[in-house]
Design a protein around this motif. Structure first.
Motif, PDB file in Angstrom:
ATOM      1  N   VAL A 206     -47.419  16.896  17.284  1.00 53.06           N
ATOM      2  CA  VAL A 206     -47.403  17.170  18.726  1.00 53.06           C
ATOM      3  C   VAL A 206     -45.969  17.323  19.207  1.00 53.06           C
ATOM      4  O   VAL A 206     -45.635  18.227  19.985  1.00 53.06           O
ATOM      5  N   CYS A 207     -45.101  16.443  18.719  1.00 54.65           N
ATOM      6  CA  CYS A 207     -43.683  16.506  19.092  1.00 54.65           C
ATOM      7  C   CYS A 207     -43.073  17.829  18.666  1.00 54.65           C
ATOM      8  O   CYS A 207     -42.294  18.438  19.420  1.00 54.65           O
ATOM      9  N   CYS A 208     -43.399  18.308  17.478  1.00 56.47           N
ATOM     10  CA  CYS A 208     -42.872  19.579  16.980  1.00 56.47           C
ATOM     11  C   CYS A 208     -43.227  20.734  17.912  1.00 56.47           C
ATOM     12  O   CYS A 208     -42.374  21.566  18.242  1.00 56.47           O
ATOM     13  N   VAL A 209     -44.488  20.774  18.336  1.00 53.57           N
ATOM     14  CA  VAL A 209     -44.947  21.854  19.216  1.00 53.57           C
ATOM     15  C   VAL A 209     -44.177  21.825  20.535  1.00 53.57           C
ATOM     16  O   VAL A 209     -43.678  22.858  21.011  1.00 53.57           O
ATOM     17  N   LEU A 210     -44.071  20.637  21.132  1.00 51.25           N
ATOM     18  CA  LEU A 210     -43.369  20.509  22.417  1.00 51.25           C
ATOM     19  C   LEU A 210     -41.881  20.854  22.279  1.00 51.25           C
ATOM     20  O   LEU A 210     -41.319  21.566  23.124  1.00 51.25           O
ATOM     21  N   ILE A 211     -41.253  20.360  21.214  1.00 52.82           N
ATOM     22  CA  ILE A 211     -39.832  20.619  21.002  1.00 52.82           C
ATOM     23  C   ILE A 211     -39.575  22.112  20.783  1.00 52.82           C
ATOM     24  O   ILE A 211     -38.644  22.693  21.365  1.00 52.82           O
ATOM     25  N   LEU A 212     -40.396  22.758  19.966  1.00 52.35           N
ATOM     26  CA  LEU A 212     -40.208  24.180  19.671  1.00 52.35           C
ATOM     27  C   LEU A 212     -40.368  25.035  20.923  1.00 52.35           C
ATOM     28  O   LEU A 212     -39.554  25.930  21.189  1.00 52.35           O
ATOM     29  N   LEU A 213     -41.409  24.761  21.719  1.00 53.42           N
ATOM     30  CA  LEU A 213     -41.621  25.523  22.956  1.00 53.42           C
ATOM     31  C   LEU A 213     -40.467  25.309  23.932  1.00 53.42           C
ATOM     32  O   LEU A 213     -40.002  26.246  24.582  1.00 53.42           O
ATOM     33  N   ALA A 214     -40.012  24.055  24.027  1.00 52.13           N
ATOM     34  CA  ALA A 214     -38.884  23.755  24.919  1.00 52.13           C
ATOM     35  C   ALA A 214     -37.610  24.466  24.447  1.00 52.13           C
ATOM     36  O   ALA A 214     -36.830  24.970  25.266  1.00 52.13           O
ATOM     37  N   LEU A 215     -37.408  24.534  23.130  1.00 48.67           N
ATOM     38  CA  LEU A 215     -36.233  25.217  22.589  1.00 48.67           C
ATOM     39  C   LEU A 215     -36.304  26.718  22.831  1.00 48.67           C
ATOM     40  O   LEU A 215     -35.287  27.355  23.138  1.00 48.67           O
ATOM     41  N   PHE A 216     -37.506  27.298  22.670  1.00 45.14           N
ATOM     42  CA  PHE A 216     -37.665  28.728  22.976  1.00 45.14           C
ATOM     43  C   PHE A 216     -37.217  29.008  24.409  1.00 45.14           C
ATOM     44  O   PHE A 216     -36.423  29.919  24.669  1.00 45.14           O
ATOM     45  N   ALA A 217     -37.755  28.227  25.339  1.00 43.83           N
ATOM     46  CA  ALA A 217     -37.453  28.442  26.754  1.00 43.83           C
ATOM     47  C   ALA A 217     -35.978  28.178  27.062  1.00 43.83           C
ATOM     48  O   ALA A 217     -35.358  28.903  27.845  1.00 43.83           O
ATOM     49  N   THR A 218     -35.416  27.151  26.436  1.00 39.83           N
ATOM     50  CA  THR A 218     -34.011  26.812  26.684  1.00 39.83           C
ATOM     51  C   THR A 218     -33.072  27.913  26.195  1.00 39.83           C
ATOM     52  O   THR A 218     -32.123  28.283  26.886  1.00 39.83           O
ATOM     53  N   GLU A 219     -33.338  28.456  25.006  1.00 39.54           N
ATOM     54  CA  GLU A 219     -32.460  29.484  24.455  1.00 39.54           C
ATOM     55  C   GLU A 219     -32.712  30.846  25.102  1.00 39.54           C
ATOM     56  O   GLU A 219     -31.845  31.730  25.045  1.00 39.54           O
ATOM     57  N   ASN A 220     -33.883  31.039  25.702  1.00 40.91           N
ATOM     58  CA  ASN A 220     -34.158  32.289  26.416  1.00 40.91           C
ATOM     59  C   ASN A 220     -33.262  32.451  27.645  1.00 40.91           C
ATOM     60  O   ASN A 220     -32.866  33.567  27.995  1.00 40.91           O
ATOM     61  N   THR A 221     -32.978  31.332  28.317  1.00 44.96           N
ATOM     62  CA  THR A 221     -32.309  31.399  29.624  1.00 44.96           C
ATOM     63  C   THR A 221     -30.947  32.087  29.576  1.00 44.96           C
ATOM     64  O   THR A 221     -30.711  33.028  30.352  1.00 44.96           O
ATOM     65  N   PRO A 222     -29.992  31.677  28.721  1.00 44.00           N
ATOM     66  CA  PRO A 222     -28.702  32.375  28.716  1.00 44.00           C
ATOM     67  C   PRO A 222     -28.817  33.834  28.328  1.00 44.00           C
ATOM     68  O   PRO A 222     -28.074  34.677  28.842  1.00 44.00           O
ATOM     69  N   LEU A 223     -29.754  34.171  27.433  1.00 47.57           N
ATOM     70  CA  LEU A 223     -29.952  35.565  27.050  1.00 47.57           C
ATOM     71  C   LEU A 223     -30.482  36.377  28.222  1.00 47.57           C
ATOM     72  O   LEU A 223     -30.043  37.517  28.455  1.00 47.57           O
ATOM     73  N   ASN A 224     -31.415  35.795  28.969  1.00 44.91           N
ATOM     74  CA  ASN A 224     -31.977  36.477  30.139  1.00 44.91           C
ATOM     75  C   ASN A 224     -30.898  36.697  31.203  1.00 44.91           C
ATOM     76  O   ASN A 224     -30.814  37.762  31.828  1.00 44.91           O
ATOM     77  N   LEU A 225     -30.055  35.689  31.420  1.00 41.24           N
ATOM     78  CA  LEU A 225     -28.972  35.809  32.395  1.00 41.24           C
ATOM     79  C   LEU A 225     -27.967  36.873  31.974  1.00 41.24           C
ATOM     80  O   LEU A 225     -27.439  37.618  32.821  1.00 41.24           O
ATOM     81  N   ALA A 226     -27.681  36.974  30.685  1.00 40.34           N
ATOM     82  CA  ALA A 226     -26.778  38.013  30.191  1.00 40.34           C
ATOM     83  C   ALA A 226     -27.364  39.402  30.450  1.00 40.34           C
ATOM     84  O   ALA A 226     -26.652  40.322  30.863  1.00 40.34           O
ATOM     85  N   CYS A 227     -28.677  39.549  30.237  1.00 40.84           N
ATOM     86  CA  CYS A 227     -29.342  40.830  30.503  1.00 40.84           C
ATOM     87  C   CYS A 227     -29.304  41.174  31.994  1.00 40.84           C
ATOM     88  O   CYS A 227     -29.109  42.343  32.363  1.00 40.84           O
ATOM     89  N   MET A 228     -29.464  40.182  32.847  1.00 43.87           N
ATOM     90  CA  MET A 228     -29.401  40.417  34.294  1.00 43.87           C
ATOM     91  C   MET A 228     -27.988  40.818  34.712  1.00 43.87           C
ATOM     92  O   MET A 228     -27.806  41.648  35.617  1.00 43.87           O
ATOM     93  N   ALA A 229     -26.983  40.244  34.066  1.00 42.23           N
ATOM     94  CA  ALA A 229     -25.599  40.621  34.360  1.00 42.23           C
ATOM     95  C   ALA A 229     -25.344  42.073  33.962  1.00 42.23           C
ATOM     96  O   ALA A 229     -24.670  42.819  34.692  1.00 42.23           O
ATOM     97  N   VAL A 230     -25.883  42.491  32.822  1.00 41.12           N
ATOM     98  CA  VAL A 230     -25.732  43.878  32.380  1.00 41.12           C
ATOM     99  C   VAL A 230     -26.420  44.823  33.356  1.00 41.12           C
ATOM    100  O   VAL A 230     -25.888  45.898  33.678  1.00 41.12           O
TER     101      VAL A 230
END
Length: 304
Positions: free
Chosen positions: A92-116
């Protein structure tokens, strides 16, 4: 050191006094509900007005808000469960951690795309419609998720290959460090974070200075776009501060061992929760078009 002893050491370091249980969890839950309530209003505003459907800028913003909701909700679930259950099943911890990591690492990439996108709209306005299409924006969002998955999923594969399967039926204090303990994972994570840091900050600085030079001779829109990039940069700075989190935790433990849990709580609020509260300010308040439709939506909700 064995897995069980490592987990016990980490758990002791993170264990908090009972007197701090209620206020800390109350603060976190209230912040989570507040941020998600605002973000739901922003998403409802987007979904009820077709004017936003064909604009890549607002599509990326919708994805950012949705991503923030996922990240905030999952991290709060992990935070509260660490107090209520203390240890949970590794699977259960693995699933929660992986989903949280996906969302966390998405944010700076999304912000970079918005800046472009801001850069193209201000510096190459005649080609903006051809370059920034809805189809390409959706493909870009898919690429963001694929990049995050390629960064995070190897942690799971390495763990599956190096630990007994019985580990996944055991119980641990749910942290990335207690589930993905292999030294190769830590090295891979550090390299990945450095690459992220360099690429995203290069994009932020490049787009900012390009828009800055344009703003000196162009319209008020360029100045507003420049200020938006500054806010993106501040948000990225907070989001990407997580890349220094392991070193920061070690330093806090050495400098303030008696206040370690309180220091970690402050870091959690500043680096995990606060960046997710900036998105509504950037578009929900500053953007005139979005603000107009958001007000209309809130007035309708209040009158109904």
């Amino acid at each position: 050191m064995s897995t069980s002893s490592t987990n016990q050491t980490v758990a002791i370091n993170y264990r908090d006094a009972l007197t701090n249980f209620v206020p800390k969890n109350l603060i976190v839950v209230v912040l989570c509900i507040s941020i998600n309530y605002i973000n739901v209003a922003l998403m409802q505003t987007f979904s009820k007005n077709r004017i936003f459907y064909m604009n890549p800028r607002y599509i990326l913003f919708f994805h950012l808000v949705l991503n923030d909701m996922i990240q905030v909700t999952l991290t709060v679930i992990l935070f509260v469960s660490s107090y209520i259950f203390f240890q949970i099943n590794v699977s259960v911890c693995c699933v929660l951690i992986l989903l949280a990591l996906f969302a966390t690492e998405n944010t700076p990439l999304n912000l970079a795309c918005m800046a472009v996108e801001c850069y193209i709209a201000i510096c190459i306005p005649l080609r903006h419609v051809q370059i920034c299409t809805v189809k390409r924006t959706l493909m870009l969002i898919g690429l963001i998720w694929m990049t995050s998955m390629l960064s995070v999923l190897p942690d799971l594969f390495i763990t599956l290959a190096t630990v007994p399967l019985g580990f996944f039926s055991s119980r641990v204090f749910c942290l990335r460090e207690t589930v993905f303990q292999n030294p190769h994972i830590i090295k891979k994570r550090d390299i990945t974070y450095i690459v992220y840091l360099v690429i995203v900050w290069f994009i932020i600085f490049f787009t900012y200075f390009k828009i800055l030079f344009t703003a000196k001779t162009a319209s008020q829109d360029a100045t507003k776009a420049r200020n938006t990039i500054i806010l993106h940069g501040f948000q990225v700075l907070l989001c990407m501060s997580m890349y220094a989190e392991p070193l920061l935790k070690q330093a806090l433990l050495q400098w303030f061992p008696q206040y370690y849990s309180n220091s970690l709580f402050a870091c959690y609020i500043i680096f995990q929760i606060l960046p997710r509260a900036i998105s509504p300010i950037v578009y929900g308040v500053r953007d005139k078009t979005y603000r107009k439709y958001l007000k209309r939506y809130l007035l309708c909700k209040m009158s109904s």
